[in-house]
Design a protein around this motif. Structure first.
Motif, PDB file in Angstrom:
ATOM      1  N   UNK A  52       4.536   3.277   5.120  1.00 18.81           N
ATOM      2  CA  UNK A  52       4.059   2.800   6.417  1.00 18.81           C
ATOM      3  C   UNK A  52       3.808   1.305   6.368  1.00 18.81           C
ATOM      4  N   UNK A  53       4.386   0.552   7.283  1.00 13.73           N
ATOM      5  CA  UNK A  53       4.181  -0.900   7.287  1.00 13.73           C
ATOM      6  C   UNK A  53       2.737  -1.300   7.509  1.00 13.73           C
ATOM      7  N   UNK A  54       1.933  -0.431   8.134  1.00 11.89           N
ATOM      8  CA  UNK A  54       0.546  -0.793   8.386  1.00 11.89           C
ATOM      9  C   UNK A  54      -0.365  -0.512   7.193  1.00 11.89           C
ATOM     10  N   UNK A  55       0.191  -0.071   6.100  1.00 10.31           N
ATOM     11  CA  UNK A  55      -0.595   0.149   4.890  1.00 10.31           C
ATOM     12  C   UNK A  55      -0.728  -1.178   4.156  1.00 10.31           C
ATOM     13  N   UNK A  56      -1.929  -1.810   4.172  1.00  6.73           N
ATOM     14  CA  UNK A  56      -2.079  -3.133   3.570  1.00  6.73           C
ATOM     15  C   UNK A  56      -1.961  -3.140   2.052  1.00  6.73           C
ATOM     16  N   UNK A  57      -2.043  -1.991   1.424  1.00  8.61           N
ATOM     17  CA  UNK A  57      -1.972  -1.924  -0.034  1.00  8.61           C
ATOM     18  C   UNK A  57      -0.627  -1.451  -0.535  1.00  8.61           C
ATOM     19  N   UNK A  58       0.386  -1.481   0.329  1.00  6.90           N
ATOM     20  CA  UNK A  58       1.697  -0.948  -0.036  1.00  6.90           C
ATOM     21  C   UNK A  58       2.202  -1.488  -1.367  1.00  6.90           C
ATOM     22  N   UNK A  59       2.307  -2.821  -1.472  1.00  7.39           N
ATOM     23  CA  UNK A  59       2.876  -3.399  -2.688  1.00  7.39           C
ATOM     24  C   UNK A  59       1.975  -3.195  -3.893  1.00  7.39           C
ATOM     25  N   UNK A  60       0.673  -3.282  -3.700  1.00 10.34           N
ATOM     26  CA  UNK A  60      -0.233  -3.089  -4.831  1.00 10.34           C
ATOM     27  C   UNK A  60      -0.156  -1.670  -5.368  1.00 10.34           C
ATOM     28  N   UNK A  61       0.070  -0.704  -4.497  1.00 11.92           N
ATOM     29  CA  UNK A  61       0.114   0.695  -4.913  1.00 11.92           C
ATOM     30  C   UNK A  61       1.461   1.111  -5.475  1.00 11.92           C
ATOM     31  N   UNK A  62       2.545   0.552  -4.958  1.00  7.31           N
ATOM     32  CA  UNK A  62       3.858   1.092  -5.253  1.00  7.31           C
ATOM     33  C   UNK A  62       4.802   0.185  -6.021  1.00  7.31           C
ATOM     34  N   UNK A  63       4.495  -1.083  -6.167  1.00  7.20           N
ATOM     35  CA  UNK A  63       5.481  -2.013  -6.708  1.00  7.20           C
ATOM     36  C   UNK A  63       5.205  -2.474  -8.127  1.00  7.20           C
ATOM     37  N   UNK A  64       4.160  -1.961  -8.743  1.00  5.55           N
ATOM     38  CA  UNK A  64       3.827  -2.436 -10.093  1.00  5.55           C
ATOM     39  C   UNK A  64       3.987  -1.332 -11.122  1.00  5.55           C
ATOM     40  N   UNK A 101       2.657  -1.880 -14.254  1.00  5.84           N
ATOM     41  CA  UNK A 101       1.312  -1.980 -14.824  1.00  5.84           C
ATOM     42  C   UNK A 101       0.623  -3.152 -14.138  1.00  5.84           C
ATOM     43  N   UNK A 102      -0.421  -3.678 -14.730  1.00  2.00           N
ATOM     44  CA  UNK A 102      -1.161  -4.772 -14.088  1.00  2.00           C
ATOM     45  C   UNK A 102      -0.396  -6.090 -14.049  1.00  2.00           C
ATOM     46  N   UNK A 103       0.694  -6.194 -14.782  1.00  6.05           N
ATOM     47  CA  UNK A 103       1.435  -7.452 -14.863  1.00  6.05           C
ATOM     48  C   UNK A 103       2.876  -7.304 -14.383  1.00  6.05           C
ATOM     49  N   UNK A 104       3.530  -6.233 -14.751  1.00  7.04           N
ATOM     50  CA  UNK A 104       4.965  -6.086 -14.528  1.00  7.04           C
ATOM     51  C   UNK A 104       5.288  -5.297 -13.260  1.00  7.04           C
ATOM     52  N   UNK A 105       6.351  -5.718 -12.604  1.00  3.96           N
ATOM     53  CA  UNK A 105       6.840  -5.004 -11.433  1.00  3.96           C
ATOM     54  C   UNK A 105       7.727  -3.842 -11.855  1.00  3.96           C
ATOM     55  N   UNK A 106       7.725  -2.805 -11.058  1.00  2.00           N
ATOM     56  CA  UNK A 106       8.660  -1.711 -11.292  1.00  2.00           C
ATOM     57  C   UNK A 106       9.914  -1.966 -10.444  1.00  2.00           C
ATOM     58  N   UNK A 107      10.761  -0.974 -10.311  1.00  2.18           N
ATOM     59  CA  UNK A 107      12.018  -1.163  -9.579  1.00  2.18           C
ATOM     60  C   UNK A 107      11.780  -1.480  -8.100  1.00  2.18           C
ATOM     61  N   UNK A 108      10.755  -0.883  -7.526  1.00  2.00           N
ATOM     62  CA  UNK A 108      10.428  -1.173  -6.124  1.00  2.00           C
ATOM     63  C   UNK A 108      10.003  -2.628  -5.984  1.00  2.00           C
ATOM     64  N   UNK A 109       9.169  -3.096  -6.914  1.00  2.00           N
ATOM     65  CA  UNK A 109       8.730  -4.494  -6.890  1.00  2.00           C
ATOM     66  C   UNK A 109       9.880  -5.460  -7.079  1.00  2.00           C
TER      67      UNK A 109
END
Length: 82
Positions: A7-19, A21-29
């Motif tokens: 959902x575009x209105x989810x302000x935590x989208x990237x923080x929840x799904x794109x990492x 770990x705490x430093x590295x991005x996953x494939x979505x990121x």
């Protein structure tokens, strides 16, 4: 990806799904960063790009649904254009 995370209105989208770990991005990121780079370098929205990215052997590295890809593309364009 979780349903609510698309959902575009989810302000935590990237923080929840794109990492990964705490430093590295996953494939979505990495897909998101690719959209940001596209928008920055070409000055065009990445909207409409495929959600599938393949490696040099043709195997999918990222395989997002059209809805998931659209959310990331829209977020990237918003990040670039403000």
């Amino acid at each position: 990806m979780k349903k609510e995370a698309t959902r575009p209105d989810n302000p935590n989208f990237l923080q929840q799904q794109a990492r990964f770990d705490d430093i590295h991005l996953n494939k979505i990121g990495c897909y998101y960063i690719g959209c940001v780079m596209y928008a920055t370098l070409l000055g065009k929205s990445p909207a409409g790009a495929t959600g599938t990215v393949k490696n040099i052997w043709g195997q999918p590295l990222v395989d997002l649904s059209p809805a998931q890809a659209k959310v990331l593309q829209d977020l990237a364009w918003e990040a670039v254009t403000g």
